[in-house]
Scaffold this motif. Structure first.
Motif, mmCIF file in Angstrom:
data_model
loop_
_atom_site.group_PDB
_atom_site.id
_atom_site.type_symbol
_atom_site.label_atom_id
_atom_site.label_comp_id
_atom_site.label_asym_id
_atom_site.label_seq_id
_atom_site.Cartn_x
_atom_site.Cartn_y
_atom_site.Cartn_z
ATOM 1 N N LYS A 116 0.832 -1.212 0.000
ATOM 2 C CA LYS A 116 0.000 0.000 0.000
ATOM 3 C C LYS A 116 0.872 1.269 0.000
ATOM 4 C CE LYS A 116 -3.455 2.269 2.848
ATOM 5 N NZ LYS A 116 -4.357 2.267 3.967
ATOM 6 N N LEU B 208 3.523 1.755 -1.500
ATOM 7 C CA LEU B 208 4.032 2.016 -2.848
ATOM 8 C C LEU B 208 3.011 2.786 -3.696
ATOM 9 C CD1 LEU B 208 5.496 -1.544 -3.664
ATOM 10 C CD2 LEU B 208 6.761 0.483 -2.910
ATOM 11 N N HIS B 209 1.773 2.840 -3.210
ATOM 12 C CA HIS B 209 0.688 3.493 -3.982
ATOM 13 C C HIS B 209 -0.083 4.461 -3.077
ATOM 14 C CE1 HIS B 209 1.426 0.382 -6.998
ATOM 15 N NE2 HIS B 209 1.379 -0.490 -6.015
ATOM 16 N N ASP C 279 -1.411 7.316 -3.352
ATOM 17 C CA ASP C 279 -2.575 8.075 -3.835
ATOM 18 C C ASP C 279 -3.764 7.170 -4.174
ATOM 19 O OD1 ASP C 279 -1.121 6.904 -5.849
ATOM 20 O OD2 ASP C 279 -1.331 8.565 -7.277
ATOM 21 N N HIS C 280 -3.692 5.885 -3.796
ATOM 22 C CA HIS C 280 -4.774 4.948 -4.117
ATOM 23 C C HIS C 280 -5.701 4.724 -2.928
ATOM 24 C CE1 HIS C 280 -2.331 4.167 -7.591
ATOM 25 N NE2 HIS C 280 -3.140 3.210 -8.032
ATOM 26 N N LYS D 79 -7.951 6.450 -8.191
ATOM 27 C CA LYS D 79 -7.050 5.285 -8.268
ATOM 28 C C LYS D 79 -7.396 4.327 -7.134
ATOM 29 C CE LYS D 79 -3.293 7.830 -10.381
ATOM 30 N NZ LYS D 79 -2.097 8.591 -10.084
ATOM 31 N N ILE E 79 -6.764 0.349 -5.202
ATOM 32 C CA ILE E 79 -6.161 -0.983 -5.025
ATOM 33 C C ILE E 79 -7.312 -1.873 -4.589
ATOM 34 C CG2 ILE E 79 -4.597 -2.428 -3.662
ATOM 35 C CD1 ILE E 79 -2.952 0.070 -3.036
ATOM 36 N N ILE F 114 -5.638 -1.728 -9.302
ATOM 37 C CA ILE F 114 -4.481 -2.610 -9.074
ATOM 38 C C ILE F 114 -4.998 -3.776 -8.226
ATOM 39 C CG2 ILE F 114 -2.205 -2.823 -7.999
ATOM 40 C CD1 ILE F 114 -1.787 0.123 -8.399
#
Ligand code: 13P
Ligand code: SF4
Length: 328
Positions: A116, A118-119, A121-122, A159, A161, A181
């Motif tokens: 999480k 790593l992302h 803004d998701h 965005k 996940i 994702i």
């Protein structure tokens, strides 16, 4: 009660086999103001003694609204945990604590937390089939009944996940045109169906409708006549004029399908191995005997810290609020 009796994860106490377990369980339920909530994948006798049988969404809604003092959850661990999170002041019991879920296990919270980061803004949407710890890392929980609507309710450029089920995630991506994702998790029961055997079966039964749960792989979903949650599959089979159905989900649901439609034929979709059954080994750990002992001795109980309950509750409540808005 002697805690040594719980070392196996369930109460391994011999039961007088002359007892009528149905009437004993009913007596205990009344005495203790207890309710039995059962998932469609439970054994037929457990479904028959339950006060409420449903899919993951229905079971959470019921757990949130019940005024019983004790909830006996005939399902798997993440479901009983969700009931405890929604009704923290009630005693929530699970007949066998070993009743886990391969999907929930496929997404350990510590590994997901790293992913999480790593992302950043998701937004995180998690399928309810995950641990309470994973729910604390989640913005909105969903089930197979409301997943598409929940994703569609978010701005198109949001965005996302999606965890932990890659098959359900891929299905939602396809339905909504999103590009979420996907965490690489799957359910051991829904991944085992054999496309080849199902295709042969369809040829032998050309009028049969193929009903599939969205936890199945994309190549199977492509040839399905209907895709939906367990409740959706049950409703479709009742409302459809067809009289034959191939059922690509856990075989426990066929008990309710057959009860609601005694004149229709339900064929379990064949798995990719020599075994002819599609039983979830976790769901089927619960038995009527374990349920009886569990209600009688009020063990094993689901216990969660206050902090875990507080944090895991937020994305579940978000899901329940959205579901109410959608009229689900
Ligand atoms: P639903 O009953 O919500 O469709 O979920 C199926 C499932 O796999 C539960 O473990
Ligand atoms: Fe988990 Fe699959 Fe069993 Fe459902 S059927 S409890 S998703 S392993």
């Amino acid at each position: 009660m002697d805690s040594d009796l719980l070392t196996k994860g369930f109460l391994d106490i011999p039961i007088d086999f002359s007892l009528d377990l149905f009437s004993e369980i009913n007596k205990l339920k009344k005495e203790k103001n207890a309710i039995i909530l059962a998932h469609y994948y439970q054994d037929a006798d457990i479904q028959d003694i339950a006060d409420y049988i449903g899919d993951s969404l229905g079971l959470s809604q019921e757990a949130a609204r019940t005024d019983a003092d004790i909830i006996v959850f005939a399902g798997v661990h993440f479901m009983a945990e969700t009931a405890k999170i929604l009704s923290p002041h009630k005693k929530v019991l699970l007949p066998d604590l070993n009743a886990g879920c391969s999907l929930a296990d496929s997404c350990p919270a510590d590994k997901f937390a790293t992913f999480k980061k790593l992302h950043p803004d998701h937004l995180v949407i998690s399928y309810i089939n995950c641990t309470a710890e994973l729910k604390t890392l989640t913005d909105i929980v969903c089930t197979s009944t409301n997943a598409v609507q929940i994703v569609e309710s978010l701005p198109i450029d949001q965005k996302i996940i999606f965890a932990p089920d890659k098959n359900l995630g891929a299905y939602i991506n396809k339905k909504t045109g999103r590009n979420m994702i996907l965490w690489d998790g799957a359910c051991m029961v829904h991944e085992i169906f054999s496309l080849e055997k199902i295709t042969k079966l369809k040829n032998q039964h050309p009028n049969a409708k193929l009903l599939a749960h969205p936890e199945c792989e994309a190549n199977l979903l492509e040839i399905a006549d209907y895709i939906g949650s367990t409740t959706g599959i049950l409703k479709y089979s009742t409302q459809s004029p067809a009289t034959e159905f191939i059922v690509a989900t856990e075989a426990g649901i066929i008990h309710q399908m057959q009860k609601a439609n005694p004149l229709k034929t339900f064929i379990p979709a064949p798995p990719n191995n020599s075994c002819a059954c599609n039983d979830c080994p976790h769901m089927k750990l619960n038995t009527l005997e374990k349920l009886y002992n569990c209600l009688k001795y009020e063990q094993p109980e689901i216990l969660l810290s206050e902090e875990l309950i507080r944090e895991a509750k937020k994305p579940i409540i978000r899901m329940l609020e959205l579901s109410a808005q959608f009229g689900l």
